[in-house]
Design an enzyme around this catalytic site. Sequence first.
Site, PDB file in Angstrom:
ATOM      1  CE  LYS A 189     -36.262   0.644  -4.410  1.00 45.51           C
ATOM      2  NZ  LYS A 189     -34.848   0.496  -3.658  1.00 45.51           N
ATOM      3  CG  ASN A 190     -34.406  -2.318  -6.452  1.00 46.50           C
ATOM      4  OD1 ASN A 190     -34.255  -1.008  -6.048  1.00 46.50           O
ATOM      5  ND2 ASN A 190     -34.965  -3.123  -5.845  1.00 46.50           N
ATOM      6  NE  ARG A 216     -27.028  -2.345  -0.466  1.00 42.57           N
ATOM      7  CZ  ARG A 216     -25.774  -2.640   0.132  1.00 42.57           C
ATOM      8  NH1 ARG A 216     -25.062  -1.882   0.850  1.00 42.57           N
ATOM      9  NH2 ARG A 216     -25.189  -3.733  -0.272  1.00 42.57           N
ATOM     10  CB  CYS A 258     -33.725  -0.160   3.287  1.00 39.81           C
ATOM     11  SG  CYS A 258     -35.087   0.628   2.891  1.00 39.81           S
ATOM     12  NE  ARG A 301     -28.707  -3.621   2.269  1.00 37.71           N
ATOM     13  CZ  ARG A 301     -29.862  -2.851   1.603  1.00 37.71           C
ATOM     14  NH1 ARG A 301     -30.546  -1.973   2.129  1.00 37.71           N
ATOM     15  NH2 ARG A 301     -29.749  -3.023   0.120  1.00 37.71           N
ATOM     16  N   PRO A 302     -22.778  -5.592   2.915  1.00 37.23           N
ATOM     17  CG  PRO A 302     -21.933  -7.600   3.027  1.00 37.23           C
ATOM     18  CD  PRO A 302     -22.934  -6.797   3.204  1.00 37.23           C
ATOM     19  CB  ILE A 303     -20.075  -3.063  -1.399  1.00 36.13           C
ATOM     20  CG1 ILE A 303     -19.013  -2.173  -0.908  1.00 36.13           C
ATOM     21  CG2 ILE A 303     -21.378  -2.548  -1.286  1.00 36.13           C
ATOM     22  CD1 ILE A 303     -18.890  -0.827  -1.675  1.00 36.13           C
ATOM     23  CG  ASP A 304     -17.869  -8.892   0.497  1.00 35.77           C
ATOM     24  OD1 ASP A 304     -18.954  -8.258   0.706  1.00 35.77           O
ATOM     25  OD2 ASP A 304     -17.567  -9.955   0.220  1.00 35.77           O
ATOM     26  CG  ASP A 307     -36.556  -6.215  -2.531  1.00 38.65           C
ATOM     27  OD1 ASP A 307     -35.992  -6.346  -1.358  1.00 38.65           O
ATOM     28  OD2 ASP A 307     -36.251  -5.660  -3.422  1.00 38.65           O
ATOM     29  NE  ARG A 360     -34.701   4.950   0.218  1.00 40.90           N
ATOM     30  CZ  ARG A 360     -33.848   3.928   0.438  1.00 40.90           C
ATOM     31  NH1 ARG A 360     -33.732   3.667   1.753  1.00 40.90           N
ATOM     32  NH2 ARG A 360     -33.274   3.100  -0.643  1.00 40.90           N
TER      33      ARG A 360
HETATM   34  C1  EPZ Z   1     -30.614  -5.195  -4.322  1.00 39.13           C
HETATM   35  O1  EPZ Z   1     -29.758  -5.120  -3.246  1.00 39.13           O
HETATM   36  C2  EPZ Z   1     -32.044  -4.436  -4.231  1.00 39.13           C
HETATM   37  N1  EPZ Z   1     -31.472  -3.073  -4.348  1.00 39.13           N
HETATM   38  C3  EPZ Z   1     -32.627  -4.775  -2.798  1.00 39.13           C
HETATM   39  O2  EPZ Z   1     -34.096  -4.311  -2.739  1.00 39.13           O
HETATM   40  C4  EPZ Z   1     -33.049  -6.411  -2.782  1.00 39.13           C
HETATM   41  O3  EPZ Z   1     -33.180  -6.717  -1.476  1.00 39.13           O
HETATM   42  C5  EPZ Z   1     -31.768  -7.167  -3.155  1.00 39.13           C
HETATM   43  O4  EPZ Z   1     -31.115  -6.779  -4.178  1.00 39.13           O
HETATM   44  C6  EPZ Z   1     -31.850  -8.576  -3.157  1.00 39.13           C
HETATM   45  O5  EPZ Z   1     -32.987  -8.947  -4.157  1.00 39.13           O
HETATM   46  C7  EPZ Z   1     -31.448  -2.502  -5.460  1.00 39.13           C
HETATM   47  O6  EPZ Z   1     -31.366  -3.109  -6.315  1.00 39.13           O
HETATM   48  C8  EPZ Z   1     -30.972  -1.259  -5.328  1.00 39.13           C
HETATM   49  P1  EPZ Z   1     -27.575  -8.205  -3.257  1.00 39.13           P
HETATM   50  P2  EPZ Z   1     -28.244  -5.352  -3.347  1.00 39.13           P
HETATM   51  O7  EPZ Z   1     -26.053  -7.552  -3.302  1.00 39.13           O
HETATM   52  O8  EPZ Z   1     -27.705  -5.463  -4.685  1.00 39.13           O
HETATM   53  C9  EPZ Z   1     -24.800 -10.357   0.167  1.00 39.13           C
HETATM   54  C10 EPZ Z   1     -35.524  -2.883  -1.854  1.00 39.13           C
HETATM   55  O9  EPZ Z   1     -36.231  -2.954  -0.921  1.00 39.13           O
HETATM   56  N2  EPZ Z   1     -23.834  -9.491  -0.434  1.00 39.13           N
HETATM   57  O10 EPZ Z   1     -28.141  -8.948  -4.011  1.00 39.13           O
HETATM   58  O11 EPZ Z   1     -27.619  -4.617  -2.562  1.00 39.13           O
HETATM   59  C11 EPZ Z   1     -25.810  -9.449   1.005  1.00 39.13           C
HETATM   60  O12 EPZ Z   1     -25.291  -8.933   2.223  1.00 39.13           O
HETATM   61  C12 EPZ Z   1     -34.007  -3.082  -1.742  1.00 39.13           C
HETATM   62  O13 EPZ Z   1     -35.979  -2.378  -3.094  1.00 39.13           O
HETATM   63  C13 EPZ Z   1     -22.591  -9.425   0.207  1.00 39.13           C
HETATM   64  O14 EPZ Z   1     -22.026 -10.301   0.938  1.00 39.13           O
HETATM   65  O15 EPZ Z   1     -28.552  -7.142  -2.776  1.00 39.13           O
HETATM   66  C14 EPZ Z   1     -27.044 -10.122   0.919  1.00 39.13           C
HETATM   67  O16 EPZ Z   1     -27.026 -11.210   1.933  1.00 39.13           O
HETATM   68  C15 EPZ Z   1     -33.607  -3.303  -0.215  1.00 39.13           C
HETATM   69  N3  EPZ Z   1     -21.546  -8.755  -0.496  1.00 39.13           N
HETATM   70  C16 EPZ Z   1     -26.993 -11.044  -0.449  1.00 39.13           C
HETATM   71  O17 EPZ Z   1     -25.727 -10.837  -0.656  1.00 39.13           O
HETATM   72  C17 EPZ Z   1     -21.597  -8.071  -1.307  1.00 39.13           C
HETATM   73  O18 EPZ Z   1     -20.622  -7.724  -1.913  1.00 39.13           O
HETATM   74  C18 EPZ Z   1     -27.868 -10.125  -1.761  1.00 39.13           C
HETATM   75  O19 EPZ Z   1     -27.413  -8.849  -1.795  1.00 39.13           O
HETATM   76  C19 EPZ Z   1     -22.824  -7.986  -1.888  1.00 39.13           C
HETATM   77  C20 EPZ Z   1     -24.116  -8.373  -1.343  1.00 39.13           C
END
Ligand code: EPZ
Length: 419
Positions: free
Chosen positions: A22-23, A93, A117, A122-125, A305, A397
């Site tokens: 999926k991811n 997302r 989810c 869940r920031p995107i900064d 996950d 999903r």
């Molecule tokens: C991906 O999310 C996956 N989703 C998530 O899977 C998974 O839990 C996560 O990676 C961690 O492995 C997809 O691939 C679509 P991150 P992502 O950016 O990319 C912080 C599932 O169940 N952060 O690696 O959104 C954030 O808050 C889903 O399949 C910032 O602070 O996760 C978190 O604590 C749920 N600022 C950490 O980093 C940002 O701009 C890791 O998040 C981005 C992230």
Amino acid sequence: MEKLVITGGKRLNGDVFISGAKNAAVAIIPAAIMSGGVCIIENLPNIEDVASLRSTLNKMGAVCEYVDKHTLKIDSSGNINTSAVFEEVRKIRASYYLLGALLGKYKKAEVAMPGGCNFGTRPIDLHLKGFKLLGAKVNVSNGIVTLSAEHLKGAQIYMDQVSVGATINIMLAASMAEGTTIIENAAKEPHVVDTANFLNMMGANIKGAGTDIIRIRGVKELHGAEYTIIPDQIEAGTYMIAAAMAGGDVTVRNIIPKHMDSLTAKLAEMGVEIEKNDDSIRVISSGQLEGANIKTMSYPGFPTDLQPQMTALLSGCHGISVVTENVWDNRYQYVDELRQLGARITVESRVAMIQGVERLKGAKVSATDLRAGAAMVVAGLSAEGVTEIDNIKYIDRGYEDIEEKLSNIGADIKRVNED
Ligand code: EPZ
């Protein structure tokens, strides 16, 4: 409204064929619009998130059609609308990958802020910081992110925190920037590597994906490609955990065993017999396992996950187990549901303490998010009596044909329409 009804206590025996990841799929589908040509993507999981992205791309002007249940043909040679502000976009997302793809190819993007989810902020900064360093102007207002750039210029980008989404998004945009981009402290997840491989098949020049330094030499154009998505590490792990908990002899097939190392090591430590083959893993379990301690981390650490499914398993293991969630701030919302099944768990901040019980007992529970829903399924399979899970739209999903795959290995699970 549909729900899953499970009568627990059946041992699981047989083979489970794992779908595409999926991811990886949710990054590769948006990436395909960067080709300006035709891409054929194979081994896609047949799940809601893929269907939502397909419909999004069609609305944006790409022609995105199923060749068969697991293959999409994406033709982005026509006029693409760089504004994606409709409802589907907010549903998942991963629509944030439209930002990187559109910015890279068209130097502009307007995308509704992602949903998905719900487990805390869940920031995107980090994504936006990366785009700025590549030279984009960024504006966020009324839940819409707008990006624009005259030119994108390669840059050195250090990630404050390891982020899968930011690493992939920056890779997308930088693939068509002028000059070289270096991402430091990059995420190493298999789907980061898969997306880089797909971009390279389209003509990008990306090296180092799978390590913490990724170098991207920008190219002027990308072209169409055919690509097969990797197997889903998390789906495979979910079935392995289910087999470990219910007891039995299950082989998960069509996987990359290396991706499962953190889980197989933990299951072996708990008393599960593991047999690794080239593209499958056999799990043999008595269902009577020792507790263990888990700390989630980015790849190759134990995946967040699989944390909820693993907590479900530990609820029925001997002794006390401690789970520490290091990736997300608030990923224990499902614990209340596990307690309905008789689990004894206390949570303080990022740490869950689990006192194993002899056996969970069936109850009515809810899928509070995708992996939380998977945890309810895992728990229900071994619980005594009947477990009813509602809100299963979350499970759909991310898991293809979950009740069919589990029925094939002996589970008693049905999808029931309450209406
Ligand atoms: C991906 O999310 C996956 N989703 C998530 O899977 C998974 O839990 C996560 O990676 C961690 O492995 C997809 O691939 C679509 P991150 P992502 O950016 O990319 C912080 C599932 O169940 N952060 O690696 O959104 C954030 O808050 C889903 O399949 C910032 O602070 O996760 C978190 O604590 C749920 N600022 C950490 O980093 C940002 O701009 C890791 O998040 C981005 C992230």
